[in-house]
Design a protein around this motif. Structure first.
Motif, PDB file in Angstrom:
ATOM      1  N   VAL A 145       3.072  12.790  -5.852  1.00  0.00           N
ATOM      2  CA  VAL A 145       3.620  11.762  -4.978  1.00  0.00           C
ATOM      3  C   VAL A 145       4.729  12.406  -4.172  1.00  0.00           C
ATOM      4  O   VAL A 145       5.706  12.901  -4.741  1.00  0.00           O
ATOM      5  N   PRO A 146       4.606  12.480  -2.837  1.00  0.00           N
ATOM      6  CA  PRO A 146       5.657  13.134  -2.050  1.00  0.00           C
ATOM      7  C   PRO A 146       6.977  12.401  -2.183  1.00  0.00           C
ATOM      8  O   PRO A 146       7.064  11.198  -1.965  1.00  0.00           O
ATOM      9  N   ASN A 147       8.017  13.142  -2.572  1.00  0.00           N
ATOM     10  CA  ASN A 147       9.338  12.556  -2.761  1.00  0.00           C
ATOM     11  C   ASN A 147      10.183  12.707  -1.508  1.00  0.00           C
ATOM     12  O   ASN A 147       9.915  13.550  -0.662  1.00  0.00           O
ATOM     13  N   ILE A 148      11.222  11.918  -1.394  1.00  0.00           N
ATOM     14  CA  ILE A 148      12.146  11.950  -0.272  1.00  0.00           C
ATOM     15  C   ILE A 148      13.511  12.364  -0.806  1.00  0.00           C
ATOM     16  O   ILE A 148      13.966  11.837  -1.823  1.00  0.00           O
ATOM     17  N   ARG A 181       0.010   7.515   0.575  1.00  0.00           N
ATOM     18  CA  ARG A 181      -0.298   8.662   1.435  1.00  0.00           C
ATOM     19  C   ARG A 181      -0.412   9.945   0.610  1.00  0.00           C
ATOM     20  O   ARG A 181      -0.218  11.041   1.124  1.00  0.00           O
ATOM     21  N   GLU A 182      -0.777   9.803  -0.687  1.00  0.00           N
ATOM     22  CA  GLU A 182      -0.859  10.967  -1.560  1.00  0.00           C
ATOM     23  C   GLU A 182      -1.953  11.938  -1.122  1.00  0.00           C
ATOM     24  O   GLU A 182      -1.757  13.157  -1.126  1.00  0.00           O
ATOM     25  N   THR A 212       2.433   4.276  10.400  1.00  0.00           N
ATOM     26  CA  THR A 212       1.506   4.556   9.295  1.00  0.00           C
ATOM     27  C   THR A 212       1.923   5.776   8.470  1.00  0.00           C
ATOM     28  O   THR A 212       1.125   6.295   7.689  1.00  0.00           O
ATOM     29  N   GLY A 213       3.157   6.272   8.649  1.00  0.00           N
ATOM     30  CA  GLY A 213       3.679   7.316   7.767  1.00  0.00           C
ATOM     31  C   GLY A 213       3.339   8.738   8.145  1.00  0.00           C
ATOM     32  O   GLY A 213       3.486   9.644   7.315  1.00  0.00           O
ATOM     33  N   LYS A 214       2.922   8.985   9.388  1.00  0.00           N
ATOM     34  CA  LYS A 214       2.509  10.336   9.780  1.00  0.00           C
ATOM     35  C   LYS A 214       3.681  11.318   9.706  1.00  0.00           C
ATOM     36  O   LYS A 214       3.609  12.349   9.036  1.00  0.00           O
ATOM     37  N   TYR A 355      -2.300   0.633   7.491  1.00  0.00           N
ATOM     38  CA  TYR A 355      -2.177   0.174   6.108  1.00  0.00           C
ATOM     39  C   TYR A 355      -2.931  -1.132   5.898  1.00  0.00           C
ATOM     40  O   TYR A 355      -2.884  -2.039   6.734  1.00  0.00           O
ATOM     41  N   SER A 356      -3.626  -1.245   4.773  1.00  0.00           N
ATOM     42  CA  SER A 356      -4.244  -2.510   4.385  1.00  0.00           C
ATOM     43  C   SER A 356      -3.177  -3.420   3.783  1.00  0.00           C
ATOM     44  O   SER A 356      -2.056  -2.992   3.510  1.00  0.00           O
ATOM     45  N   PHE A 357      -3.523  -4.682   3.556  1.00  0.00           N
ATOM     46  CA  PHE A 357      -2.499  -5.603   3.039  1.00  0.00           C
ATOM     47  C   PHE A 357      -2.068  -5.203   1.628  1.00  0.00           C
ATOM     48  O   PHE A 357      -0.906  -5.359   1.242  1.00  0.00           O
TER      49      PHE A 357
END
Length: 535
Positions: A145-148, A181-182, A212-214, A355-357
């Motif tokens: 899981v990409p961390n921030i 977004r994994e 969308t997190g690009k 993203y879906s709901f």
């Protein structure tokens, strides 16, 4: 024997030499291991052992020495990111190298004016030297899981649960992870890591609608790769980033890339020529460069040469360039490659779907992180509404934040439970989508509504937020035929466009330009879609 030097110079195996560097004042230092000629016998070459001068060592690794190094000090270089073979013509002159055992005398000699003496520290200390990286299976973390990274200064402590939720849901808040977004993270990581490890180049085209997190995903990939390089898991590399939105002219991309790569300032044309030379010609000791170009859509030019070069440079044999481009539209490369050979680019594509709901719901819950502030049905409602329009996570966060404010202001009502409920979310949605602009769209004529739909369709086709009336009118004519309506004339279309501009739904250039006047929306695309779907 090396020709071209001030006088005939004999270079022997085992000698230390200076080799042409990036500029005249920064030659490379190396030791001759073997001398040979190519197959024709005309070109003389040398196999060398490279050394690193103090100025070439990253500051983070320089601290591991535990003392202040001398300016003339050099160290062994054991990386894979350089070519061990050099042309004899690039040799400048022999140089004297004194080993670390004679450190004190070396200091004395090196301090003499005009001295060309270097002294070599033989001992390896705590990973200072880049180790040999052998090619193998990429070290992509599985199920990662990409961390921030956390913020540098702590935020003010919230006064209650709703305020804490509001803080966590702000778009500027740094989340603990990037859910949903994994797979995209792993694919981008593997692509870039393999290019760095192999010393090759390539280009990945990343597309998707806004929100969308690009950008967040790519930046986290680069942070993880830079950490891997710092601990010597992969060879060192340069990382630079440019953003099309921050440029007044697309050709400024050349200027920014050159300055961030070399520190050199130049005009756009000169910078383009220098970058062409750098990525087109072989050079010793060339590390891989990873270039991130965000908002690529905004680098559009009439000849499309800026975008073409960004796609073309990574294909050069000696470039060692990895380009990651981020854009809103999927077919931008095809439109750039009109009248050019598209197959030679070899693009790797990555598409971020809206993203879906369920994904939007997961994003909100991961940001809240066990902070119980919303009823489950309320979260599902806002997620479904936004997913049906655009799938933009940023819009979803904004609506949720407004719902917490509405809930907090109505807390005096004894019937409230303290949690954000359906009524609060519905009120926030109505506020977001009930402005005077949305009322104007709902009250507009059918042809005016069709024209707004044509504007959005053309923007999505171009991947831009601006188009000419002529381009939009073509889309409008097609929509009329789809709806079974009689297409209107150009003069009627211009009148429709002017009415929308008069009520400030559109921003228009001066009308004297006629069909060539440029058109922009003065409201968000979400607002237009909501108003039209509501009907």
């Amino acid at each position: 024997i090396v020709e071209g030097l001030p006088r005939t110079t004999v270079i022997k195996t085992g000698q230390h030499i200076l080799i042409e560097g990036e500029d005249e004042d920064s030659p490379y230092v190396a030791k001759v291991i073997r001398l040979f000629g190519d197959e024709s016998g005309k070109q003389k070459k040398a196999v060398v052992q490279w050394f690193v001068r103090v100025s070439e060592v990253p500051l983070s690794k320089r601290k591991l020495l535990g003392r202040e190094p001398h300016a003339q000090e050099i160290f062994y270089y054991q990386g894979r990111s350089c070519d061990d073979e050099v042309d004899a013509g690039s040799i400048l002159k022999p140089v004297q190298v004194t080993f670390g055992a004679l450190l004190r005398s070396a200091y004395a000699v090196a301090s003499l004016p005009g001295s060309s003496v270097y002294f070599l520290v033989v001992s390896h200390f705590n990973g200072f030297i880049s180790p040999q990286v052998t090619p193998g299976t990429p070290r992509t973390p599985h199920r990662a899981v990409p961390n921030i990274p956390s913020r540098s200064l702590p935020a003010r402590q919230p006064a209650n649960v709703l305020e804490e939720a509001r803080t966590r849901l702000h778009v500027s808040s740094v989340p603990e992870s990037l859910p949903c977004r994994e797979q995209e993270f792993q694919d981008i990581y593997s692509f870039v890591e393999s290019k760095i490890a192999d010393g090759t180049g390539g280009c990945m085209y990343i597309s998707g609608v806004p929100g969308t997190g690009k950008t967040a995903t790519v930046q986290e990939v680069m942070r993880c790769l830079q950490h891997a390089a710092d601990v010597d898991e992969i060879p060192p590399f340069h990382f630079i980033e440019v953003n099309g939105m921050k440029m007044t002219d697309p050709h400024q991309a050349y200027v920014q890339i050159l300055q961030k790569l070399t520190g050199q300032k130049a005009t756009a044309d000169h910078a383009a020529a220098l970058l062409e030379k750098r990525f087109g010609n072989p050079a010793p000791r060339k590390e891989t460069t990873v270039l991130l170009v965000d908002e690529l859509d905004l680098l559009w030019t009439r000849k499309q040469n800026v975008m073409y070069n960004l796609f073309d440079w990574p294909t050069r044999r000696h470039a060692r360039l990895v380009v990651l481009t981020i854009a809103n539209t999927m077919d931008l490369p095809e439109r750039i490659m009109i009248n050019r050979v598209a197959s030679r680019l070899g693009l790797t594509r990555m598409s971020f779907q809206p993203y879906s709901f369920k994904q939007l719901q997961q994003i909100i819950m991961s940001r809240l992180n066990k902070v119980k502030a919303f009823e489950k049905d309320a979260l599902q409602l806002v997620s479904r509404k936004v997913a049906a329009l655009s799938g933009d996570a940023r819009r979803c966060l904004d609506i949720c934040r407004r719902a917490t404010e509405i809930c907090e202001h109505s807390a005096a009502d004894p019937s409230t439970t303290g949690l954000v409920g359906m009524s609060h979310v519905m009120e926030a949605l109505n506020e977001m989508f009930s402005s005077a602009y949305i009322t104007a769209i709902k009250c507009a004529s059918l042809q005016e509504q069709l024209f707004l739909r044509a504007v959005i369709a053309e923007f999505r086709r171009l991947g831009l937020e601006e188009a000419t009336f002529q381009q939009v009118f073509v889309q409008h004519q097609a929509l009329c035929r789809v709806e079974g309506l009689q297409p209107i004339s150009v003069s009627e279309g211009l009148a429709v466009c002017q009415r929308l501009g008069a009520c400030r739904l559109l921003l228009l250039e001066p009308s004297r330009l006629g069909v060539l006047q440029r058109v922009r929306l003065n409201v968000s695309q979400d607002d237009v879609l909501y108003a039209l779907k509501a009907d």
